[in-house]
Design an enzyme around this catalytic site. Structure first.
Site, short mmCIF file in Angstrom:
data_model
loop_
_atom_site.label_atom_id
_atom_site.label_comp_id
_atom_site.label_asym_id
_atom_site.label_seq_id
_atom_site.Cartn_x
_atom_site.Cartn_y
_atom_site.Cartn_z
N LYS A 192 0.83 -1.21 0.00
CA LYS A 192 0.00 0.00 0.00
C LYS A 192 0.86 1.26 0.00
O LYS A 192 0.59 2.21 -0.76
CB LYS A 192 -0.94 -0.01 1.21
CG LYS A 192 -1.93 -1.16 1.21
CD LYS A 192 -2.92 -1.08 2.36
CE LYS A 192 -2.27 -1.29 3.71
NZ LYS A 192 -1.72 -2.66 3.87
N THR A 193 1.91 1.29 0.83
CA THR A 193 2.80 2.45 0.85
C THR A 193 3.52 2.60 -0.48
O THR A 193 3.68 3.71 -1.01
CB THR A 193 3.82 2.32 2.00
OG1 THR A 193 3.13 2.21 3.24
CG2 THR A 193 4.74 3.53 2.04
N ASP B 290 -1.47 6.82 6.26
CA ASP B 290 -1.46 5.40 6.64
C ASP B 290 -2.32 5.19 7.89
O ASP B 290 -2.48 6.10 8.69
CB ASP B 290 -0.01 4.97 6.91
CG ASP B 290 0.16 3.47 6.87
OD1 ASP B 290 -0.78 2.76 6.45
OD2 ASP B 290 1.26 2.99 7.23
N ARG C 210 6.60 -8.38 1.91
CA ARG C 210 7.48 -7.91 2.98
C ARG C 210 8.13 -9.08 3.70
O ARG C 210 9.33 -9.06 4.01
CB ARG C 210 6.69 -7.05 3.97
CG ARG C 210 7.52 -6.60 5.19
CD ARG C 210 6.73 -5.68 6.09
NE ARG C 210 6.48 -4.41 5.44
CZ ARG C 210 5.45 -3.62 5.70
NH1 ARG C 210 4.54 -3.99 6.60
NH2 ARG C 210 5.30 -2.48 5.06
N THR D 146 -5.77 -1.30 7.20
CA THR D 146 -5.85 -2.76 7.33
C THR D 146 -7.23 -3.18 7.80
O THR D 146 -7.52 -4.36 7.86
CB THR D 146 -4.79 -3.26 8.33
OG1 THR D 146 -4.96 -2.57 9.59
CG2 THR D 146 -3.38 -2.98 7.81
#
Length: 356
Positions: A76-77, A121, A229, A170
Site C-alpha cells: 500500500k505504501t 497510513d 514484505r 488494514t
C-alpha cells in the site's frame, strides 16, 4: 494500554510478522518499484489504478482520492509513492495515530502544494474531530478553522489547493461510510500467489546482489505467507545463512536449512503459531477451548494470540473460531503429525466451561 500498538510491536519482532521494523523500512526504500510497470502482483488493482492516473494526466487534473485496504506488507505504501511518481507530484506521508486533533490535520492540509499527494497510513485510527474536518477538505478543498471559544468562536474558511489523498487501512470496516464514500477509487490488496512471490524474490535478490536459483526462490516464497514484505525479510536471513554456512549461493537445500534455524516451517508457521496449535491439540484435544484459556496455555497475552497468531492459522485452514471456542481442523492435526481423537468434538468439554 493501546493494544494496537502492543500487537504491532509483537508482530514486528517476528520473522514472519507483516509489520515493518526499522530494518525492513530501510531495505524496502531501496527495493520499492518506482512505477506501475515494475510493481509485481495485484494485476486488477494495477490495471484500474493505471486508468485512473492516465485519465487524470490527460485532463491535466489531480487524481481522485484513493483508498487502499489490505493486510500489512502487501504494497500500500509503495503504491502511494508510485501514484505520486506517475502524477509527477510531491508526496507527504503521515499516519492516523499521528493526527490526534483537528488542528494537526489543518496544519498539514494548509501547507500542501497544488497537486501534492498526501499519504495517510492507518487512516482508520485517526481521531474523530480530524476525520470530520477531512470530509470537507476532500470534497470541497476547504477547511473551517475555529478561532476562539464558546459563544464568541468564529469559523474562518481556509481554501486548499487541489490535492490527492491516498488512505491506507488494514481495517476498512472501521472507516465510517461518509469518509469511505469520498474516495473516488478504492482497491483491496490481495495476498500474493507463490509464483508472484518468486518474481518478487528474484527481483529483490538482483537488487541486493544475491545469487539464488529458482528452487531456492520457490522454497522461500512458499513460507512467506503470501506477503512480499515477509518474502524480502526471509530472503535477507537466508542470504546471511548462505554467506556464513555456504558459498553465498542460495539453493533449495540452503533455504530450507536456513529457515529451519529460524524456526519457520514449510507452511510459514513460526514458534508462536506452532505453540498455539500444539497447546490446542495436545492440551485440549483439538478444542473447543476459550481464547483466554488458550492464551494462558501458550504463555501469551490474549490479544497477541487473537491478533497476531490466529489470522494466519484461520486463513490456512488450521484453526476455526466457533461460538464455543477455538477448534483445530484436520489439517492442523496432519501438519503437526498427530492423530486426532475419535470424538467428533475433539475435546474434553473445555468448550462448555470457557467461552470464546
Amino acid at each position: 494500554m493501546n493494544w494496537d500498538d502492543t500487537t504491532d510491536e509483537t508482530a514486528a519482532e517476528r520473522l514472519v510478522g507483516s509489520v515493518a521494523d526499522r530494518e525492513d523500512q530501510a531495505v524496502e526504500a531501496a527495493l520499492r518499484p518506482k512505477d506501475l510497470g515494475e510493481f509485481i502482483g495485484q494485476e486488477k488493482v494495477r490495471e484500474q489504478l493505471d486508468l485512473v492516473l492516465r485519465a487524470a494526466r490527460a485532463r491535466g487534473a489531480t487524481a481522485d482520492h484513493v483508498l487502499l485496504s489490505g493486510a500489512p506488507g502487501l504494497g500500500k505504501t509503495t503504491l502511494s509513492m508510485i501514484i505520486a511518481a506517475e502524477m509527477e507530484a510531491p508526496i507527504r506521508i503521515t499516519s492516523g495515530p499521528a493526527i490526534q486533533h483537528a488542528g494537526d490535520l489543518a496544519a498539514i492540509l494548509s501547507s500542501l502544494q497544488e497537486g501534492e499527494v498526501l499519504f495517510l497510513d492507518e487512516i482508520h485510527r485517526m481521531s474523530r474531530p480530524a476525520e470530520e474536518m477531512l470530509y470537507m477538505a476532500m470534497e470541497d478543498f476547504r477547511v473551517d478553522v475555529i478561532v476562539g471559544k464558546g459563544p464568541g468562536a468564529t469559523a474562518i474558511p481556509l481554501e486548499l489547493p487541489p490535492f490527492t489523498l491516498v488512505g491506507a487501512t488494514t481495517r476498512a470496516g472501521l472507516l465510517p461510510p461518509p469518509l469511505r464514500d469520498r474516495f473516488g477509487f478504492t482497491a483491496h490488496m490481495e495476498f500474493y500467489e507463490p509464483t508472484e512471490l518468486e518474481r518478487v524474490i528474484h527481483r529483490s535478490a538482483n537488487l541486493l546482489d544475491v545469487e539464488i536459483d529458482p528452487a531456492g526462490a520457490a522454497e522461500i516464497a512458499g513460507r512467506s505467507r503470501g506477503t512480499p514484505r515477509i518474502a524480502n525479510r526471509l530472503l535477507r536471513r537466508v542470504r546471511d545463512y548462505a554467506q556464513v554456512k555456504a558459498d553465498g549461493f542460495i539453493t533449495q537445500d540452503i533455504a530450507g536449512a536456513a529457515l529451519k534455524v529460524y524456526e519457520v516451517d514449510g507452511r510459514g508457521l513460526d514458534r508462536l503459531d506452532r505453540g498455539v496449535l500444539e497447546a490446542l491439540l495436545k492440551l485440549f484435544g483439538g478444542g473447543p477451548v476459550g481464547l483466554s484459556t488458550l492464551a494462558v496455555a501458550v504463555g501469551e497475552e490474549r490479544e497477541t494470540v487473537e491478533e497476531v497468531a490466529e489470522p494466519f492459522l484461520v486463513r490456512e485452514g488450521l484453526l476455526a473460531r466457533t461460538p464455543r471456542g477455538r477448534v483445530a481442523t484436520p489439517a492442523a492435526w496432519a501438519h503437526l503429525g498427530l492423530t486426532p481423537p475419535r470424538s467428533s468434538t475433539g475435546g474434553n468439554g473445555q468448550g462448555d466451561l470457557f467461552g470464546a
